[in-house]
Design a protein around this motif. Structure first.
Motif, mmCIF file in Angstrom:
data_model
loop_
_atom_site.group_PDB
_atom_site.id
_atom_site.type_symbol
_atom_site.label_atom_id
_atom_site.label_comp_id
_atom_site.label_asym_id
_atom_site.label_seq_id
_atom_site.Cartn_x
_atom_site.Cartn_y
_atom_site.Cartn_z
ATOM 1 N N GLU A 1 -4.619 -0.170 0.937
ATOM 2 C CA GLU A 1 -4.482 -1.597 0.685
ATOM 3 C C GLU A 1 -5.819 -2.245 0.347
ATOM 4 N N GLY A 2 -6.917 -1.617 0.775
ATOM 5 C CA GLY A 2 -8.242 -2.164 0.490
ATOM 6 C C GLY A 2 -8.815 -1.735 -0.846
ATOM 7 N N LEU A 3 -8.124 -0.848 -1.549
ATOM 8 C CA LEU A 3 -8.623 -0.377 -2.834
ATOM 9 C C LEU A 3 -8.441 -1.435 -3.915
ATOM 10 N N PRO A 4 -9.285 -1.446 -4.930
ATOM 11 C CA PRO A 4 -9.107 -2.393 -6.032
ATOM 12 C C PRO A 4 -7.930 -1.988 -6.913
ATOM 13 N N GLU A 5 -7.469 -2.914 -7.715
ATOM 14 C CA GLU A 5 -6.411 -2.607 -8.676
ATOM 15 C C GLU A 5 -6.864 -1.497 -9.617
ATOM 16 N N TYR A 6 -5.924 -0.669 -10.015
ATOM 17 C CA TYR A 6 -6.136 0.444 -10.950
ATOM 18 C C TYR A 6 -6.889 1.622 -10.330
ATOM 19 N N ALA A 7 -7.149 1.586 -9.015
ATOM 20 C CA ALA A 7 -7.854 2.686 -8.363
ATOM 21 C C ALA A 7 -6.998 3.954 -8.368
ATOM 22 N N SER A 8 -7.653 5.076 -8.579
ATOM 23 C CA SER A 8 -6.946 6.353 -8.616
ATOM 24 C C SER A 8 -6.450 6.748 -7.230
ATOM 25 N N LEU A 9 -5.220 7.255 -7.194
ATOM 26 C CA LEU A 9 -4.645 7.863 -5.999
ATOM 27 C C LEU A 9 -4.279 9.315 -6.285
ATOM 28 N N LYS A 10 -4.745 9.835 -7.406
ATOM 29 C CA LYS A 10 -4.308 11.154 -7.858
ATOM 30 C C LYS A 10 -4.849 12.273 -6.977
ATOM 31 N N PHE A 11 -6.133 12.228 -6.652
ATOM 32 C CA PHE A 11 -6.764 13.324 -5.927
ATOM 33 C C PHE A 11 -6.881 12.965 -4.449
ATOM 34 N N ASN B 1 -13.040 5.318 -8.694
ATOM 35 C CA ASN B 1 -12.509 5.850 -9.941
ATOM 36 C C ASN B 1 -11.291 5.022 -10.334
ATOM 37 N N LEU B 2 -11.349 4.420 -11.513
ATOM 38 C CA LEU B 2 -10.288 3.519 -11.973
ATOM 39 C C LEU B 2 -9.721 4.015 -13.294
ATOM 40 N N ILE B 3 -8.477 3.736 -13.528
ATOM 41 C CA ILE B 3 -7.914 3.952 -14.848
ATOM 42 C C ILE B 3 -8.162 2.698 -15.681
ATOM 43 N N ASP B 4 -8.482 2.878 -16.948
ATOM 44 C CA ASP B 4 -8.670 1.743 -17.846
ATOM 45 C C ASP B 4 -7.403 0.892 -17.872
ATOM 46 N N ALA B 5 -7.557 -0.409 -17.734
ATOM 47 C CA ALA B 5 -6.400 -1.307 -17.636
ATOM 48 C C ALA B 5 -5.511 -1.231 -18.870
ATOM 49 N N ARG B 6 -6.098 -1.202 -20.035
ATOM 50 C CA ARG B 6 -5.313 -1.138 -21.271
ATOM 51 C C ARG B 6 -4.550 0.179 -21.361
ATOM 52 N N PHE B 7 -5.199 1.257 -20.962
ATOM 53 C CA PHE B 7 -4.552 2.564 -20.971
ATOM 54 C C PHE B 7 -3.393 2.605 -19.971
ATOM 55 N N TYR B 8 -3.620 2.028 -18.794
ATOM 56 C CA TYR B 8 -2.581 1.965 -17.771
ATOM 57 C C TYR B 8 -1.332 1.280 -18.307
ATOM 58 N N ASN B 9 -1.531 0.218 -19.064
ATOM 59 C CA ASN B 9 -0.392 -0.546 -19.581
ATOM 60 C C ASN B 9 0.379 0.204 -20.672
ATOM 61 N N SER C 1 -15.507 13.732 -2.345
ATOM 62 C CA SER C 1 -16.349 12.552 -2.225
ATOM 63 C C SER C 1 -16.363 11.735 -3.506
ATOM 64 N N TRP C 2 -16.416 12.427 -4.646
ATOM 65 C CA TRP C 2 -16.534 11.729 -5.922
ATOM 66 C C TRP C 2 -15.193 11.469 -6.600
ATOM 67 N N SER C 3 -14.137 12.190 -6.240
ATOM 68 C CA SER C 3 -12.864 12.067 -6.959
ATOM 69 C C SER C 3 -11.766 11.366 -6.177
ATOM 70 N N SER C 4 -11.887 11.324 -4.869
ATOM 71 C CA SER C 4 -10.850 10.691 -4.058
ATOM 72 C C SER C 4 -11.324 9.341 -3.544
ATOM 73 N N ASN C 5 -10.609 8.296 -3.917
ATOM 74 C CA ASN C 5 -10.923 6.959 -3.406
ATOM 75 C C ASN C 5 -10.462 6.769 -1.966
ATOM 76 N N GLU C 6 -9.616 7.686 -1.506
ATOM 77 C CA GLU C 6 -8.956 7.503 -0.200
ATOM 78 C C GLU C 6 -9.670 8.263 0.920
ATOM 79 N N THR C 7 -10.937 8.014 1.098
ATOM 80 C CA THR C 7 -11.649 8.560 2.244
ATOM 81 C C THR C 7 -12.483 7.448 2.871
ATOM 82 N N SER C 8 -12.978 7.734 4.057
ATOM 83 C CA SER C 8 -13.876 6.776 4.713
ATOM 84 C C SER C 8 -15.321 7.257 4.654
ATOM 85 N N TYR C 9 -15.571 8.334 3.880
ATOM 86 C CA TYR C 9 -16.916 8.907 3.873
ATOM 87 C C TYR C 9 -17.469 9.192 2.480
#
Length: 537
Positions: free
Chosen positions: A373-383, A332-340, A315-323
């Motif tokens: 596709e509905g997630l914001p930029e830099y959203a985590s897909l790791k978990f 959960n986002l990665i810092d933009a500067r760190f991502y770059n 619930s808290w670590s995966s952005n890819e759920t509907s619940y």
């Protein structure tokens, strides 16, 4: 039944002091004695399994706070205190205090949660250790004892690093009582402490705590060989070596840290996570059997945290759920500067949704295309949600999360070597990166500090979201920079520090001080609100 001889007094005894936003709690002490448990093989085995089970303990404070769902929540707390882990501004975020540096003093419920959770977890380990006499135990029991020492060392090493006061740019080590708390950790509560001792139990110095943890790990190393590890939720010898490596890094014993990191690598049958494993939309970072995982925590569909639907790791670590909470807006986002700072050739960069117009736009893989596709930029897909199920919480949340991966050992080995010889550290880093991440990697840093910084960077990329980076920030005295043009941190989290932040020194909850006279006047200074958020003028 007798009352067990273990005391964390702020937990075991009710406090009459009313705290602002805080919870007073009486912890039950009428449990089976060591003799009773030792007489039953099943009862003794139950103590073994109580330890990994407590990693996913729900509602330790009895208030059903939505951050009170186990060790994964502690990991999340540490992550949101760093520079590379941003959280989208949302009314659903129950972790704002920790990433906005608010209400972190000794009289707040969130401070009580951390204290209560760790000490109740320590109690589960102490129950195991106290029950078994190594002079009379059989091999099976000795294996259980080794696991008990391993878990206890793990917990104390966490607390030592979190509560130890280190110098920072926000608060002095001299607290409001006029006492210097530099390098003080937490009280040591062994399995046989008396109530009298517990009521006057001072914070251990760094050296005292180091000696205690080392002793536990030496005992674990001796006995863990007898443990029949049927699942990675229990430690084995490689995990004990991994904890030794972490311990030696904490105090700057780099030769020993390197030795034990290498022992962990050579002892276990582990291989670093492959690209296919990392990016798998069904099993990515949710599968205990993953080749790189040395130790992890597993949730089952019948567990309380899973049954809640929303108070669990997924619930808290995966952005890819509907619940889950993350998908409800607390992304959960990665810092933009760190991502770059991550190379486009590094497959790990695909762990986060690429921003529009970037080289990796459109190259991410999603568990559910519409959700992705509905997630914001830099959203985590790791978990990923368990089994790739984005809709059914009792399936998607019945998954695992890592407590230790073999990759951490490679980075400890490289950093420890770099502190001793920058060239050797560079070679070890390049060998790992070229072999397991991308073949074109070249470390261009030179000199000890620069090479250590590069290892720090790559380790943060590797272990993002796994609750580890906090320790490195604090240990290496690294600043946090969240306020800059183009930042994706929420407005009230945009702090810039010049050294390790004051908020990385956790406070002890007041209920413990009320019952342990040795703590009076020796708490860490309250770091709350000691920084002003950056504003783009």
């Amino acid at each position: 039944m007798k009352k067990i001889a273990i005391y964390i007094l702020g937990i075991c005894y009710a406090s009459s002091v009313l705290l602002t936003g805080c919870i007073d709690e009486t912890f039950p002490t009428d449990v089976a004695t060591g003799d009773q448990l030792a007489s039953s093989a099943k009862a003794t085995e139950a103590l073994l399994w109580a330890m990994p089970a407590f990693a996913n303990n729900f509602n330790s404070q009895g208030t059903e706070a939505h951050y009170d769902w186990g060790y994964g929540s502690i990991m999340h707390i540490r992550d949101v205190m760093t520079e590379e882990f941003a959280v989208a501004s949302s009314n659903y975020d129950h972790y704002t205090n920790w990433h906005q540096n608010q209400a972190l003093g000794d009289n707040w419920a969130k401070t009580q949660f951390i204290w209560n959770y760790y000490w109740k977890f320590v109690q589960t380990a102490n129950n195991m250790i106290r029950t078994i006499d190594p002079e009379e135990a059989n091999d099976t029991q000795l294996g259980y004892l080794g696991a008990g020492y391993g878990f206890r060392a793990f917990l104390y090493l966490d607390m030592a690093q979190m509560f130890e006061f280190l110098e920072n740019d926000g608060k002095s080590s001299v607290n409001t009582a006029g006492n210097n708390v530099l390098n003080l950790t937490v009280p040591i509560v062994s399995e046989n402490i008396t109530e009298e001792e517990a009521r006057n139990n001072p914070r251990a110095t760094r050296q005292e705590m180091y000696d205690f943890i080392l002793s536990d790990l030496q005992a674990a190393e001796e006995y863990i060989q007898y443990l029949n590890r049927v699942t990675k939720t229990l430690p084995d010898l490689s995990v004990i070596y991994g904890l030794r490596a972490r311990l030696h890094m904490w105090v700057g014993e780099y030769a020993d840290a390197r030795t034990y990191a290498r022992k962990a690598i050579d002892t276990g049958n582990y291989t670093p996570t492959s690209k296919d494993q990392w990016l798998n939309t069904t099993t990515g970072f949710n599968d205990l059997s993953t080749s790189s995982w040395m130790w992890g925590s597993q949730m089952q569909s019948e567990d309380d945290v899973v049954q809640t639907g929303i108070l669990n790791w997924t619930s808290w670590s995966s952005n890819e759920t509907s619940y889950g909470y993350a998908s409800a807006g607390a992304y959960n986002l990665i810092d933009a500067r760190f991502y770059n700072q991550i190379s486009n050739d590094d497959f790990r960069k695909l762990s986060w949704k690429a921003p529009e117009g970037s080289a990796l736009e459109g190259k991410n893989s999603y568990t559910d295309q519409a959700l992705g596709e509905g997630l914001p930029e830099y959203a985590s897909l790791k978990f990923r949600p368990g089994y790739g199920d984005v809709g059914e919480s009792t399936v998607g949340s019945a998954c695992a999360y890592p407590l230790m991966r073999i990759e951490e050992m490679y980075f400890i080995e490289a950093e420890a070597a770099a502190h001793l010889n920058a060239t050797v550290g560079t070679q070890l880093l390049e060998n790992f990166m070229k072999t397991y991440r991308y073949s074109g990697y070249v470390c261009t840093a030179s000199g000890t500090d620069a090479v250590v910084d590069e290892i720090f960077l790559q380790k943060r990329i590797e272990l993002w979201g796994e609750g580890i980076s906090y320790f490195d920030y604090k240990r290496l005295n690294k600043p946090v920079t969240r306020g800059y043009v183009g930042t994706n941190f929420a407005d009230l989290s945009r702090f810039n520090t010049t050294t390790r932040p004051a908020w990385m020194n956790f406070c002890i909850v007041r209920t413990e001080e009320n019952n342990n006279t040795a703590l009076v006047g020796y708490n860490n200074p309250d770091p709350s609100d000691c920084y002003t958020p950056w504003v783009n003028n």
